[in-house]
Scaffold this active site. Structure first.
Site, PDB file in Angstrom:
ATOM      1  CG  ASN A 210      80.009 -52.708  33.025  1.00  0.00           C
ATOM      2  OD1 ASN A 210      80.202 -51.719  32.334  1.00  0.00           O
ATOM      3  ND2 ASN A 210      79.532 -52.627  34.264  1.00  0.00           N
ATOM      4  CG  PHE A 323      70.618 -44.201  30.039  1.00  0.00           C
ATOM      5  CD1 PHE A 323      70.289 -43.019  30.674  1.00  0.00           C
ATOM      6  CD2 PHE A 323      71.157 -44.143  28.756  1.00  0.00           C
ATOM      7  CE1 PHE A 323      70.484 -41.792  30.045  1.00  0.00           C
ATOM      8  CE2 PHE A 323      71.358 -42.929  28.123  1.00  0.00           C
ATOM      9  CZ  PHE A 323      71.026 -41.756  28.765  1.00  0.00           C
TER      10      PHE A 323
HETATM   11  N1  CTP Z   1      71.030 -48.793  37.882  1.00  0.00           N
HETATM   12  C1  CTP Z   1      71.371 -48.293  39.126  1.00  0.00           C
HETATM   13  N2  CTP Z   1      71.853 -49.118  40.091  1.00  0.00           N
HETATM   14  C2  CTP Z   1      71.999 -50.434  39.872  1.00  0.00           C
HETATM   15  C3  CTP Z   1      71.659 -50.971  38.611  1.00  0.00           C
HETATM   16  C4  CTP Z   1      71.186 -50.110  37.644  1.00  0.00           C
HETATM   17  O1  CTP Z   1      71.258 -47.082  39.341  1.00  0.00           O
HETATM   18  N3  CTP Z   1      72.467 -51.209  40.833  1.00  0.00           N
HETATM   19  C5  CTP Z   1      70.472 -47.903  36.871  1.00  0.00           C
HETATM   20  C6  CTP Z   1      71.341 -47.708  35.663  1.00  0.00           C
HETATM   21  O2  CTP Z   1      72.192 -46.586  35.798  1.00  0.00           O
HETATM   22  C7  CTP Z   1      70.318 -47.503  34.560  1.00  0.00           C
HETATM   23  C8  CTP Z   1      69.190 -48.396  34.977  1.00  0.00           C
HETATM   24  O3  CTP Z   1      69.303 -48.499  36.388  1.00  0.00           O
HETATM   25  O4  CTP Z   1      69.803 -46.198  34.527  1.00  0.00           O
HETATM   26  C9  CTP Z   1      69.288 -49.759  34.371  1.00  0.00           C
HETATM   27  O5  CTP Z   1      68.264 -50.541  34.900  1.00  0.00           O
HETATM   28  P1  CTP Z   1      68.459 -52.067  35.281  1.00  0.00           P
HETATM   29  O6  CTP Z   1      67.114 -52.695  35.266  1.00  0.00           O
HETATM   30  O7  CTP Z   1      69.159 -52.206  36.565  1.00  0.00           O
HETATM   31  O8  CTP Z   1      69.325 -52.539  34.110  1.00  0.00           O
HETATM   32  P2  CTP Z   1      70.145 -53.805  34.058  1.00  0.00           P
HETATM   33  O9  CTP Z   1      71.194 -53.853  35.129  1.00  0.00           O
HETATM   34  O10 CTP Z   1      70.628 -53.888  32.663  1.00  0.00           O
HETATM   35  O11 CTP Z   1      69.000 -54.840  34.415  1.00  0.00           O
HETATM   36  P3  CTP Z   1      68.833 -56.309  33.924  1.00  0.00           P
HETATM   37  O12 CTP Z   1      70.132 -56.934  34.253  1.00  0.00           O
HETATM   38  O13 CTP Z   1      67.678 -56.781  34.714  1.00  0.00           O
HETATM   39  O14 CTP Z   1      68.537 -56.194  32.466  1.00  0.00           O
END
Ligand code: CTP
Length: 397
Positions: A210, A323
């Site tokens: 990404n 975040f």
């Molecule tokens: N995060 C994490 N591990 C993952 C996904 C996200 O630790 N597998 C952490 C990111 O570092 C950030 C936060 O979770 O601090 C983001 O939350 P999340 O809900 O997972 O965000 P998105 O991936 O953007 O979720 P969505 O796609 O539902 O919007």
């Protein structure tokens, strides 16, 4: 005060070949907002002229203890007055020895003796001079006297040798000076963080990733280290310099990031998930490069573990910060993520405001509500987050 903005720094330049780097140092200090006043020794002037420093700092360069331009003839007192620090870079072995013994036989040594502001030295010398017993004794004495020493670093030397004694690069000196002024609100705390994108391999040469630049995470790691924390930064693939004092562990995929985090987090006080961790990875990674077949290709994805949620659910979980980068409805999405992952603090921003750039606009969400921070550089935003976070940590027992 933000970083070096508005700080008055007296920069002493002594006679070592690293004096050429002091010119760049003046430029970088000025760029960071500092007001730099250069004091050039006779030896320093043999390497770089006063004209260079004057042009770069925009201020008069001082060299002579008896300079009649100072109305009261007290350059050694006046220059140090109102300064926030005296930084000497490069500081030669001879200069260090003279400061240790309280000599005051030129403007710079007199200024150091007559000061009531912090003195910081960035040594630069040949490897044998650095390792010699007198220099090592002098450095130990400087520390006892409360003088800060930045560096030196190891590496190639102008004399053709390789070893300890090289002056730190100007960028590192600026970073350490910035850190010098930061209140140590995270002293004694261990912070584990993730930053950057992840890379989920499809085959040996391809993968899913990404657009996260890692800049916000690295700025936050730097701000935590400057506030006195022990920082472990588990980083996805980015080409950013590792902040001074930060331990970086490279982890490309979400699974590698999870392993590195779980290995480091057991004794952490704080965990901050800044990484844009891929929610899905290819179910299988092909052992060899996938060839064109003329047919459509289907890649089955499977969900990645949520590292932040897993850490927050640990029995003795550290203080967890999340975040959320959203493209719309920031308040609603941010608060629902905070609740779902049971986080005391979440930093939200709109993708359009921060991703990839050098500035950011964020809103902090906690039990007390939403706290918008002013739009600023990622370094300044990071300092704002650290301040808020430090105020929320339980007192140390
Ligand atoms: N995060 C994490 N591990 C993952 C996904 C996200 O630790 N597998 C952490 C990111 O570092 C950030 C936060 O979770 O601090 C983001 O939350 P999340 O809900 O997972 O965000 P998105 O991936 O953007 O979720 P969505 O796609 O539902 O919007």
């Amino acid at each position: 005060m933000n970083g070096l903005q508005g700080r008055k720094v007296v920069l002493g330049v002594t006679g070592g070949v690293a004096a050429y780097k002091a010119a760049e140092l003046v430029r970088l200090l000025g760029k960071a907002g500092a007001d730099v006043h250069v004091v050039l020794t006779e030896g320093g002037a043999r390497f770089v002229t006063a004209v260079t420093f004057q042009a770069l700092s925009g201020n008069t360069v001082w060299s002579d203890l008896w300079d009649a331009r100072m109305p009261n003839n007290m350059a050694h007192i006046d220059l140090g007055r109102e300064a926030d620090a005296i930084l000497v870079a490069p500081a030669t072995a001879d200069f260090i020895a003279r400061v240790v013994h309280g000599l005051a036989d030129d403007l710079l040594t007199t200024l150091c003796l007559a000061r009531d502001v912090p003195l910081i030295l960035a040594p630069a010398m040949n490897r044998q001079m650095w390792e010699s017993p007198p220099t090592q004794r002098n450095i130990a004495q400087l520390r006892v006297d409360g003088v800060a020493v930045f560096g030196p670093a190891a590496g190639d030397q102008a004399c053709g040798e390789v070893g300890m004694g090289r002056m730190l690069e100007p960028e590192e000196i600026v970073e350490q000076l910035e850190g010098f002024f930061v209140p140590k609100r995270l002293a004694g705390r261990k912070v584990v963080m993730t930053a950057g994108p992840t890379f989920e391999p499809i085959d040996p040469v391809r993968g899913i990733t990404n657009i996260s630049s890692g800049k916000m995470g690295y700025a936050l790691a730097r701000a935590c280290a400057q506030a006195g924390a022990d920082v472990v930064l588990v980083s996805g693939p980015v080409a950013l310099p590792v902040p001074v004092g930060v331990k970086r562990i490279a982890a490309a995929s979400a699974l590698a990031m999870r392993t590195a985090v779980l290995e480091s987090v057991h004794d952490a006080d704080v965990f901050i998930g800044v990484a844009a961790v891929a929610d899905y990875r290819p179910l299988q990674t092909a052992e060899h490069k996938i060839k064109k077949s003329g047919e459509a290709l289907t890649i089955t994805l499977t969900q990645n573990p949520d590292i932040l949620a897993e850490v927050a659910a640990l029995p003795a979980a550290p203080f967890c910060v999340g975040f959320a980068a959203e493209s719309r409805d920031l308040d609603a999405y941010a608060e629902s993520k905070r609740q779902k992952k049971r986080l005391p603090l979440l930093v939200g921003n709109l993708v359009s405001d921060g991703m990839g750039g050098d500035d950011n606009t964020v809103i902090l969400y906690d039990d007390a509500g939403r706290h918008p921070l002013p739009r600023a550089s990622k370094a300044a935003v990071a300092r704002g987050i650290v301040d808020h976070l430090a105020g929320m940590l339980p007192a140390r027992t």
